[in-house]
Design an enzyme around this catalytic site. Structure first.
Site, PDB file in Angstrom:
ATOM      1  N   SER A 173       0.847  -1.187   0.000  1.00 38.70           N
ATOM      2  CA  SER A 173       0.000   0.000   0.000  1.00 38.70           C
ATOM      3  C   SER A 173       0.889   1.246   0.000  1.00 38.70           C
ATOM      4  O   SER A 173       1.677   1.435  -0.927  1.00 38.70           O
ATOM      5  CB  SER A 173      -0.962  -0.039   1.183  1.00 38.70           C
ATOM      6  OG  SER A 173      -2.002   0.890   1.020  1.00 38.70           O
TER       7      SER A 173
ATOM      8  N   HIS B 227      -7.602  -5.585  -1.119  1.00 37.82           N
ATOM      9  CA  HIS B 227      -6.425  -4.876  -0.625  1.00 37.82           C
ATOM     10  C   HIS B 227      -5.824  -5.550   0.612  1.00 37.82           C
ATOM     11  O   HIS B 227      -4.661  -5.320   0.932  1.00 37.82           O
ATOM     12  CB  HIS B 227      -6.820  -3.431  -0.303  1.00 37.82           C
ATOM     13  CG  HIS B 227      -5.672  -2.499  -0.098  1.00 37.82           C
ATOM     14  ND1 HIS B 227      -4.763  -2.208  -1.091  1.00 37.82           N
ATOM     15  CD2 HIS B 227      -5.273  -1.783   0.987  1.00 37.82           C
ATOM     16  CE1 HIS B 227      -3.867  -1.343  -0.644  1.00 37.82           C
ATOM     17  NE2 HIS B 227      -4.143  -1.076   0.613  1.00 37.82           N
TER      18      HIS B 227
END
Length: 663
Positions: free
Chosen positions: A525, A637
């Site tokens: 991320s 994610h």
């Protein structure tokens, strides 16, 4: 002395996660959840456990292959209600303390989101999604009754969200509504209606008022308020609790009903603003910020990869109108105590991660789920006044006896502009003096999270593979100060990059065992962005692995579920200033990359969409760079934390193999 074995990636299947402790009304009993991975099913399941608080005897109550959440005792202490997906949809179930199978209470079309017992014990309030025009009377549809495919017309920018099943598209014409089920006959009544969405925070001790959150259906794309109201159950009249820009929730009545505590932050620093505990006095109608003097955020901002299904309360009252809450500070997550006159101090030790908890009404005894760098976490009974604790659960003890773990060394160092930065260094497993070892730098996501004194399977795995591991909390990390966490905004690739490289320089100066010619770097991320940025600005690293990363802020603005507001919040620019977005984009510096780069990305990641990885991979390949690209299907994610277990193992395999080949 028995020699312990090195940790393996498959040990992920053996680690169990203990969460959700809940005292019974008598406080002589409690329940909690134990989550584990079923390797054969390739899924996460958990069981509800009972514990006798006096004897510490632990008894398993449920045995189904299911995911349970939100266990809560009935007011009379005879039953426990919980949410379970044992029949696919999350529905409400109830189990008797005296024994027997759990009974299904609801059969709602969209399932149950959350619930609270009414103080009378005769009904349970809940929240559930409803399609426009529908009612709670509709039952779950059978497989053959599934809706046909329909076009999806978009009118707002907030139309998708990472983690939403399917293609991340938020259901249109669907709102969250509040209702209650009568336990006499399981009949359901709807309390709220319309297009707005409602969340249930708490019920007053007399059962006459609710604290609810409201999100208007026509809320503008740039408005993120979560309004809190006190609602009279009989008249439905509303009193404003908080209605201002920011993020507020977790509201809880004091036992006498006079005060309401809630946690939240204003929008001064956007999503980098510290959270605080606020107290509303229903008699004076005044609100005070109880933690205003503390320069650390209320809540748990630690990043880890083994705790599953944590649902720690935002605040817990005592009978004497004192409070407990979590605070993230200098790499620790501790329980803190506060009184209404302003006294605030820690109630659990430093050097650990108190990630879930329950408190006696008198505030003296707590059940706390605790992890540290060499323990995944167990449930402890804590005498707060005496500072004593007893371990109640032992689910991970046998595994800990079998596996060698490495205890990180915590240290501070000075970066540019005299900024003090906190970090940890792990030696390789079975370290021998006089030998040289490669080092891998890990970078966390967020960026407004923090590495902490908690267990991290991935770090331990790298150490077991013979690597030193360095991880630091650069500018932008939580847990240090408001100035520190805000410092990354508008400066991605600036002070944060300098902090990471200064940490590397520090350990190279202080530890001669590190081979400066065999350095690796990885992160996910924001950590993936920073990995991309680093290899575009230095050739010091011989291998890199970027995960769920950002490579191009210009495209990220339009494709991420949060891109249109997160980009200006963090970079300080939008599409009216593409030059600045491009300046902070690692893709701009792709031609500088000489480090072999492995790119890992989930196909259903809508936070940092996979096109970010695709752009980077194709660009590097077209330039003749050393790179490889691995795609993970049907995951979002959060692959590294809550993703499909077998793919989590494959992800670790890819990382280990890449570093082995190049370091």
């Amino acid at each position: 002395m028995v020699t312990k074995r090195k940790l393996k990636k498959e040990d992920l299947f053996k680690i169990q996660s203990i969460t959700n402790p809940q005292f019974s009304p008598t406080e002589k009993e409690a329940v909690f959840l134990n989550t584990f991975i079923d390797e054969k099913e390739d899924q996460y399941f958990n069981h509800l456990y009972y514990v006798n608080v006096d004897s510490n005897e632990v008894v398993q109550w449920t045995f189904e292959k299911e995911r349970i959440s939100n266990p809560k005792w009935s007011p009379d202490g005879k039953q426990v209600a919980f949410i379970s997906n044992r029949n696919e949809k999350n529905q409400l179930y109830m189990i008797n303390k005296s024994g027997g199978e759990a009974k299904k209470i609801t059969d709602l079309e969209e399932g149950i989101q959350s619930f609270l017992w009414s103080p009378c014990g005769e009904k349970i309030w809940f929240t559930s999604s409803l399609k426009e025009g529908a009612t709670f009377a509709e039952k779950v549809k059978k497989e053959e009754e599934k809706e046909k495919l329909e076009a999806y017309t978009v009118h707002k920018m907030r139309y998708k969200m990472d983690g939403v099943k399917g293609h991340g598209l938020v259901k249109q014409k669907v709102s969250s509504q509040i209702g209650f089920v009568s336990l006499k006959d399981n009949s359901i009544q709807q309390f709220t209606e319309g297009k707005d969405s409602y969340s249930l925070n708490d019920i007053s001790p007399d059962g006459k008022k609710l604290i609810i959150g409201i999100k208007h259906h026509d809320q503008p794309d740039y408005e993120f308020n979560n309004r809190l109201f006190i609602v009279d159950v009989e008249t439905k009249n509303r009193t404003v609790l908080v209605d201002q820009e920011g993020y507020y929730g977790g509201a809880k009545y004091s036992y006498d009903g006079r005060y309401i505590a809630y946690v939240g932050s204003d929008a001064t620093y956007k999503n980098a603003t510290h959270s605080n505990v606020y107290i509303y006095d229903t008699e004076t109608e005044l609100t005070q910020n109880l933690t205003e003097s503390i320069d650390s955020p209320v809540g748990d901002y630690a990043v880890a990869d083994v705790q599953q299904g944590v649902a720690a309360p935002d605040v817990v009252w005592t009978k004497d109108n004192d409070l407990y809450f979590q605070l993230s500070t200098t790499g620790d997550v501790q329980l803190y105590y506060a009184s209404l006159d302003g006294a605030v101090y820690p109630a659990t030790p430093e050097g650990e991660h108190a990630y879930d908890y329950a408190i006696y009404k008198n505030g003296q005894i707590a059940l706390v789920c605790v992890s540290n760098p060499v323990s995944p976490g167990e449930l402890y009974k804590v005498d707060i006044a005496k500072g004593e604790r007893n371990q109640i659960t032992h689910f991970n003890d046998e595994w800990l006896e079998e596996v060698e773990l490495v205890k990180p060394e915590s240290f501070y160092y000075t970066s540019t502009n005299d900024v003090s930065v906190h970090g940890w260094l792990m030696k390789p497993s079975q370290f021998k003096d006089g030998e040289k070892y490669p080092l891998i730098v890990e970078i966390h996501g967020g960026p407004h999270t923090m590495y902490a004194n908690t267990f991290f399977h991935e770090m331990q795995l790298l150490a077991a593979q013979g690597y030193g591991v360095l991880y630091v909390n650069p500018r932008g990390s939580h847990g240090y100060s408001q100035t520190f966490v805000d410092a990354v905004r508008g400066d991605y690739g600036g002070g944060d990059y300098e902090d990471i490289m200064a940490g590397l320089d520090e350990v190279l100066r202080e530890h001669s065992w590190i081979d400066a010619e065999r350095l690796g770097v990885t992160g996910g991320s924001y950590g993936g962005f920073m990995t991309n940025w680093i290899v575009g600005h230095t050739n010091r690293f011989k291998a890199a692995v970027t995960q769920r990363s950002i490579s191009n802020w210009i495209s990220f603005f339009g494709v991420s579920d949060i891109g249109y507001y997160f980009t200006p919040w963090q970079i300080g620019a939008d599409m009216t200033d593409p030059e600045k977005l491009w300046h902070h984009s690692p893709l701009k510096y792709a031609n500088n990359i000489e480090t072999p780069l492995l790119i890992l990305h989930s196909e259903l990641d809508f936070r940092c969409p996979i096109e970010q990885a695709e752009q980077l991979f194709i660009t590097l390949k077209s330039m003749g760079k050393e790179t490889s690209f691995v795609r993970f299907p049907d995951n979002n994610h959060n692959l590294s934390r809550t993703g499909t277990p077998s793919l989590r193992i494959e992800r670790l395999t890819q990382i280990i193999t890449w570093f082995k080949n190049y370091l």
